[in-house]
Scaffold this motif. Sequence first.
Motif, short mmCIF file in Angstrom:
data_model
loop_
_atom_site.label_atom_id
_atom_site.label_comp_id
_atom_site.label_asym_id
_atom_site.label_seq_id
_atom_site.Cartn_x
_atom_site.Cartn_y
_atom_site.Cartn_z
N UNK A 186 0.58 -5.03 -4.74
CA UNK A 186 -0.86 -5.01 -4.45
C UNK A 186 -1.53 -3.86 -5.20
N UNK A 187 -1.96 -4.13 -6.44
CA UNK A 187 -2.65 -3.12 -7.23
C UNK A 187 -4.16 -3.32 -7.12
N UNK A 188 -4.90 -2.27 -7.43
CA UNK A 188 -6.36 -2.34 -7.42
C UNK A 188 -6.90 -1.76 -8.73
N UNK A 189 -8.13 -2.09 -9.04
CA UNK A 189 -8.77 -1.52 -10.23
C UNK A 189 -10.23 -1.20 -9.94
N UNK A 190 -10.69 -0.20 -10.69
CA UNK A 190 -12.10 0.22 -10.66
C UNK A 190 -12.57 0.30 -12.10
N UNK A 191 -13.65 -0.39 -12.41
CA UNK A 191 -14.17 -0.43 -13.78
C UNK A 191 -15.59 0.10 -13.79
#
Length: 386
Positions: A186-191
């Motif tokens: 379960x990875x997350x990203x912020x752009x």
Amino acid sequence: MPVKNRFAELLPEITAWRRDFHENPELLFDTHRTAGIVAEKLRDFGCDEVTEGIGRTGVVGVIRGKAQGSGKVIGLRADMDALPIFEATGAEHASKTPGKMHACGHDGHTAMLLGAAKYLAETRNFDGTVVVIFQPAEEGGGGGKVMCDEGLMERWGIQEVYGMHNMPGLPLGSFAIREGAFFAATDTFRIEVEGLGGHAAKPHETIDTTVVAAQIVTALQTVASRNHDPVKNLVVSVTSFRTESEAFNVIPQHVELKGTVRTMDAETRAMAEKRITALCTGVAEAFGAVARVEYIKGYPVMVNSPEQTEFAARVATKIAGDCAPAPLVMGGEDFAFMLEERPGAYILVGNGDTAMVHHPKYDFDDNAIPAGCSWWAEIVEQRMPA
């Protein structure tokens, strides 16, 4: 081998524990009340050791069998934390704290493992040692990793570890399991997209971050559809799109996107991170903007060990008459960290026809308690027979 009679006798008592935990939910590592009650009960049961403060608010209890010749040590783990959700069950035992509720059944997991610990401390009908592990912060805090980092497995010499989760939609008291990859990474990203803000009536004088971010959202859909083998599992979801201005006549200087990535193997996980970064920076550059990508790795893939999975299924079948093959679950589970440290298995126990976990109307069905407690106890007695 059906449900143990002792757990039918203990059902009212264990139910009372469970409902007390449900009325008093605590989040992440702030499980001080729950952990205190757990530790007190373990001492009352006569556990040989009770240690608090492992993984900040985790609790570990040790029960030694009537024989120690096998030298075996098995860990059993339950999670204690709740979720930041407003409860809508209308139950008499509903949460007393607005905005917090046990919407995933960790209250049931904790109560069932306590029930098993009471039985095992009474009977000690096994050759070896059982370590009962009560973990905080499963819901996003990585409490399992913190406990492992603080030496959980080494300190108590744990050789195998087993976990359990209730599952709505699975018949009450039944079981399901699968070998190998089970729950997703379960990875997350912020752009952050930076352009050139300005007046909405003069878009030609700006670099429109809303348009750029919209193109990025569309491009990210190709990670799963065009960069990934379609017979494998991958989810890339953009879940938040926030501009720094909500005015009707302003093109914002900055837009922030957030999302999650779910994968079932290391190769896919690495590919997704690489492609997300490349697509975001490339699309932004094409429009004259800049995209800054922060990719945050979360829980790893939870992988059940072959031998322990077969054993866990065999125990479940003796209790319930069957153990169904479980589907892949794209949700995450931080028991994965413990399974990276030691071989073991994670099983689902049926919660019947209830609302799904993480729903405001979800509630753990107390009638699942005897089956869950029996599985814990039989794991110990069958794996370390006296």
